[in-house]
Design an enzyme around this catalytic site. Structure first.
Site, mmCIF file in Angstrom:
data_model
loop_
_atom_site.group_PDB
_atom_site.id
_atom_site.type_symbol
_atom_site.label_atom_id
_atom_site.label_comp_id
_atom_site.label_asym_id
_atom_site.label_seq_id
_atom_site.Cartn_x
_atom_site.Cartn_y
_atom_site.Cartn_z
ATOM 1 N N ARG A 69 48.534 -7.437 101.960
ATOM 2 C CA ARG A 69 48.633 -7.665 100.520
ATOM 3 C C ARG A 69 48.153 -6.417 99.791
ATOM 4 O O ARG A 69 46.982 -6.022 99.920
ATOM 5 C CB ARG A 69 47.790 -8.879 100.123
ATOM 6 C CG ARG A 69 47.871 -9.140 98.628
ATOM 7 C CD ARG A 69 46.864 -10.150 98.137
ATOM 8 N NE ARG A 69 46.864 -10.111 96.675
ATOM 9 C CZ ARG A 69 45.822 -10.354 95.914
ATOM 10 N NH1 ARG A 69 44.655 -10.674 96.447
ATOM 11 N NH2 ARG A 69 45.926 -10.272 94.602
ATOM 12 N N HIS A 113 47.171 -6.066 89.185
ATOM 13 C CA HIS A 113 45.779 -6.189 89.615
ATOM 14 C C HIS A 113 44.908 -5.365 88.663
ATOM 15 O O HIS A 113 44.222 -4.450 89.068
ATOM 16 C CB HIS A 113 45.618 -5.755 91.072
ATOM 17 C CG HIS A 113 44.379 -6.285 91.729
ATOM 18 N ND1 HIS A 113 44.395 -6.892 92.972
ATOM 19 C CD2 HIS A 113 43.094 -6.325 91.317
ATOM 20 C CE1 HIS A 113 43.158 -7.253 93.301
ATOM 21 N NE2 HIS A 113 42.357 -6.907 92.312
ATOM 22 N N GLU A 158 43.956 -12.898 89.670
ATOM 23 C CA GLU A 158 42.739 -13.352 88.990
ATOM 24 C C GLU A 158 42.778 -13.176 87.466
ATOM 25 O O GLU A 158 41.948 -12.456 86.891
ATOM 26 C CB GLU A 158 41.520 -12.643 89.558
ATOM 27 C CG GLU A 158 41.269 -12.937 91.018
ATOM 28 C CD GLU A 158 39.979 -12.328 91.548
ATOM 29 O OE1 GLU A 158 39.557 -12.711 92.651
ATOM 30 O OE2 GLU A 158 39.386 -11.456 90.862
ATOM 31 N N ASN A 281 41.679 -16.858 95.680
ATOM 32 C CA ASN A 281 40.603 -15.937 96.059
ATOM 33 C C ASN A 281 39.289 -16.695 95.978
ATOM 34 O O ASN A 281 38.964 -17.276 94.940
ATOM 35 C CB ASN A 281 40.553 -14.740 95.115
ATOM 36 C CG ASN A 281 41.761 -13.826 95.255
ATOM 37 O OD1 ASN A 281 42.598 -14.019 96.139
ATOM 38 N ND2 ASN A 281 41.854 -12.833 94.388
ATOM 39 N N TYR A 283 35.050 -16.539 96.878
ATOM 40 C CA TYR A 283 33.862 -15.801 97.302
ATOM 41 C C TYR A 283 32.625 -16.689 97.394
ATOM 42 O O TYR A 283 31.832 -16.546 98.320
ATOM 43 C CB TYR A 283 33.620 -14.612 96.366
ATOM 44 C CG TYR A 283 34.658 -13.536 96.565
ATOM 45 C CD1 TYR A 283 34.547 -12.608 97.593
ATOM 46 C CD2 TYR A 283 35.788 -13.483 95.761
ATOM 47 C CE1 TYR A 283 35.525 -11.648 97.808
ATOM 48 C CE2 TYR A 283 36.774 -12.525 95.963
ATOM 49 C CZ TYR A 283 36.631 -11.610 96.999
ATOM 50 O OH TYR A 283 37.610 -10.665 97.218
ATOM 51 N N GLU A 342 42.285 -13.598 99.085
ATOM 52 C CA GLU A 342 41.098 -12.746 99.225
ATOM 53 C C GLU A 342 39.934 -13.595 99.698
ATOM 54 O O GLU A 342 39.700 -14.687 99.183
ATOM 55 C CB GLU A 342 40.678 -12.111 97.892
ATOM 56 C CG GLU A 342 41.508 -10.967 97.397
ATOM 57 C CD GLU A 342 40.934 -10.367 96.117
ATOM 58 O OE1 GLU A 342 39.700 -10.425 95.909
ATOM 59 O OE2 GLU A 342 41.726 -9.844 95.316
#
Length: 433
Positions: A69, A113, A158, A281, A283, A342
Site C-alpha cells: 500500500r 494521504h 484517515e 487503521n 493503533y 495500517e
C-alpha cells in the site's frame, strides 16, 4: 487471497520535493515554518524513496509480502491541484506499479494521504467545496494511467485525522485552528471520496475503498455522564466518517451543538455509493470521561495498565478484535470486506552490535495484533488484508524523524536500509499463509 502487506505514504518517504515538475504541498509549507515540526525536520529528502524505490521494492520482495500500500502524491501528478497533468510524476508511479507486479506484489494505491497541493489550500483547501471536484479530476487522471494495473484503490487516508489535526487543532498541515468550524473539511473530503469513487468506477477500477482511522471507545466508568461523553466521542471519531460511506447518512451531532450545514442535494448519494471494502487503521483504544469544563463534550481519560509505544500509545491488541467485531455488529450487511490498512508501533530502534536492530517489542506488538485479526475472522468478520505500518522508518509528520515505525531501519544521514528483527519475523510469519 488474503493480502499480507506493508504500507507507506508518499510525503513520508519520497523526498525529491522539487524534482521532475512536482509542485509544493501543504506539508512542504508547514515543515518550513519554524516551530511546526520537532527538531525543525523536513521531508525534503525523507527516505529518498523517489530515487531508491528499486531497493525498496527488493526489500518487499525479500519480505515475502503479496501487497504494498503506497500513496500517490497529488502535487507530483498535478502541481497546481488542477489543470495540466505532470506526466513525469505519473511516470514514477507507472514504473513502481509495473515493478511491483513483476515481483508478484499487488499494488494498493491511496490517492490522498494528506499532501494537498498548496495552490488549492490557498483557495481554502478542504474547507472549499471546489476541492472535492478538483480531487475527482485528479483521481480520473491517475486512473486513466494506472487503473488497468492497480486492482485496489483507496480514495482517502484517515479523513478524521486530517480534519482534526490539520484544520481543527493545527498540529498538522495546513495548521488551521478552527475547532468545530473545521467540520466542512469532513464533508468536503467525503464528497471528494464520492466523486472520485464515481470516476474510478467509470475507468473500471477493480476495487475501491476508503481508509478510516478507528478506535474502540471506552467510557471511564458506568456513570451516565461518562457514557454520554464516550458516545459523543464515538460519533466524532468513528461514526462521522463511517456512517456516511456505509449508511448514506451523518450521525447525530447534537452533543456538539452543531450540524454539517454544507450538505447539498445528492451529496450523500455520492458519498454512500457501494464500496468494495473498508480500510481500517488501528493503533489503540481511547478511554473517555465527561468534561470537567466548557468546550467539547468529552475528555481523554488515558489508558493505564498496558505497555506503551515510544509515542506513548497503549498497546492493546484485543482492541483491534473489539473494533472489527464492533463494526460488524453496528453495520451488519452494510459492512463490506475489511482491510486492516495500517497497524504498527513506534519503538526507539537503533542498531546494536553488528548493525542489527533487535526490536522484540515490535515483534510482540505484531504477533498480538495479527492474532486479534485471526480472532475477528473466527467471529465472522470478513477481513481480507493486513498491512504493517510501515515498511521503512520515515518522516513521522509533526514528530519529524523522532519516531520509528519501520520493519526496516533507515539511517537518515546516509539513506542506508537495515532490515530489523521484526522484518525477519514477519517474513517467517506470513510464509505460513
Amino acid at each position: 487471497m488474503f493480502l499480507w502487506g506493508t504500507a507507506t505514504a508518499s510525503y513520508q518517504i519520497e523526498g525529491a520535493v522539487a524534482e521532475d515538475g512536482r509542485g509544493p504541498s501543504v506539508w512542504d509549507t508547514f515543515t518550513h515554518e519554524p516551530g511546526r515540526v520537532r527538531g525543525g525536520d523536513t521531508a525534503d529528502v525523507a527516505c529518498d524513496h523517489y530515487h531508491r524505490w528499486p531497493e525498496d521494492v527488493a526489500l518487499m520482495a525479500g519480505l515475502g509480502v503479496n501487497s504494498y500500500r503506497f500513496s500517490i502524491a497529488w502535487p507530483r501528478v498535478q502541481p497546481h491541484g488542477k489543470g495540466a497533468i505532470n506526466q513525469a510524476g505519473l511516470d514514477f508511479y507507472d514504473r513502481l506499479t509495473d515493478t511491483l507486479r513483476e515481483k508478484g506484489i499487488v499494488p494498493a494505491a491511496t490517492l490522498f494521504h494528506w499532501d494537498l497541493p498548496q495552490p488549492l489550500e490557498d483557495e481554502g483547501g478542504w474547507l472549499n467545496r471546489d476541492t472535492s471536484y478538483r480531487f475527482a479530476e485528479y483521481a480520473a487522471a491517475v486512473a486513466d494511467r494506472l487503473a488497468d494495473r492497480i486492482p485496489l484503490w483507496i480514495t482517502l487516508n484517515e479523513p478524521f485525522v486530517h480534519m482534526v489535526y490539520g484544520y481543527a487543532l493545527g498540529t498538522h498541515a495546513p495548521g488551521r485552528t478552527l475547532v468545530l468550524d473545521a467540520l466542512p473539511a469532513a464533508h468536503h473530503q467525503l464528497l471528494g471520496h464520492g466523486l472520485a469513487l464515481r470516476e474510478l468506477r467509470a475507468r473500471n477500477a477493480e476495487k475501491v475503498l476508503i481508509t478510516n482511522n478507528c478506535t474502540p471507545v471506552w467510557p471511564a466508568s458506568s456513570d451516565p455522564a461518562d457514557l454520554a461523553a464516550a458516545d459523543a466521542y464515538d460519533v466524532l471519531h468513528n461514526r462521522l466518517f463511517n456512517d456516511p460511506v456505509l449508511l448514506g447518512t451523518y450521525p447525530d451531532l447534537s452533543a456538539y451543538g452543531v450540524e454539517i450545514d454544507c450538505v447539498r442535494d445528492g451529496d450523500l448519494d455520492l458519498i454512500g455509493a457501494r464500496l468494495d471494502g473498508l480500510g481500517i487503521n488501528y493503533y489503540n483504544p481511547t478511554r473517555i470521561t465527561a468534561p470537567t469544563g466548557e468546550g467539547l463534550p468529552f475528555e481523554d481519560a488515558g489508558i493505564t495498565g498496558h505497555p506503551t509505544t515510544a509515542f506513548g500509545w497503549p498497546v492493546v491488541p484485543d482492541g483491534l478484535r473489539e473494533l472489527l467485531v464492533g463494526l460488524r455488529a453496528r453495520y451488519g450487511d452494510a459492512l463490506p470486506p475489511v482491510y486492516v490498512t495500517e497497524n504498527g508501533c513506534s519503538q526507539p530502534d537503533e542498531p546494536g552490535p553488528g548493525g542489527t536492530v533487535d526490536d522484540q517489542a515490535r515483534i510482540a506488538f505484531l504477533d498480538g495484533h495479527i492474532g486479534a485479526v485471526e480472532q475477528a475472522r473466527a467471529e465472522g468478520v470478513d477481513v481480507r488484508g493486513y498491512y504493517v505500518w510501515s515498511l521503512l522508518d520515515n518522516f513521522e509528520w509533526a514528530e519529524g524523524y523522532s519516531q520509528r515505525f519501520g520493519l526496516v531501519h533507515v539511517d537518515f544521514a546516509t539513506g542506508t536500509r537495515t532490515p530489523k528483527a521484526s522484518y525477519h519475523w514477519f517474513r517467517e510469519r506470513i510464509s505460513r499463509r
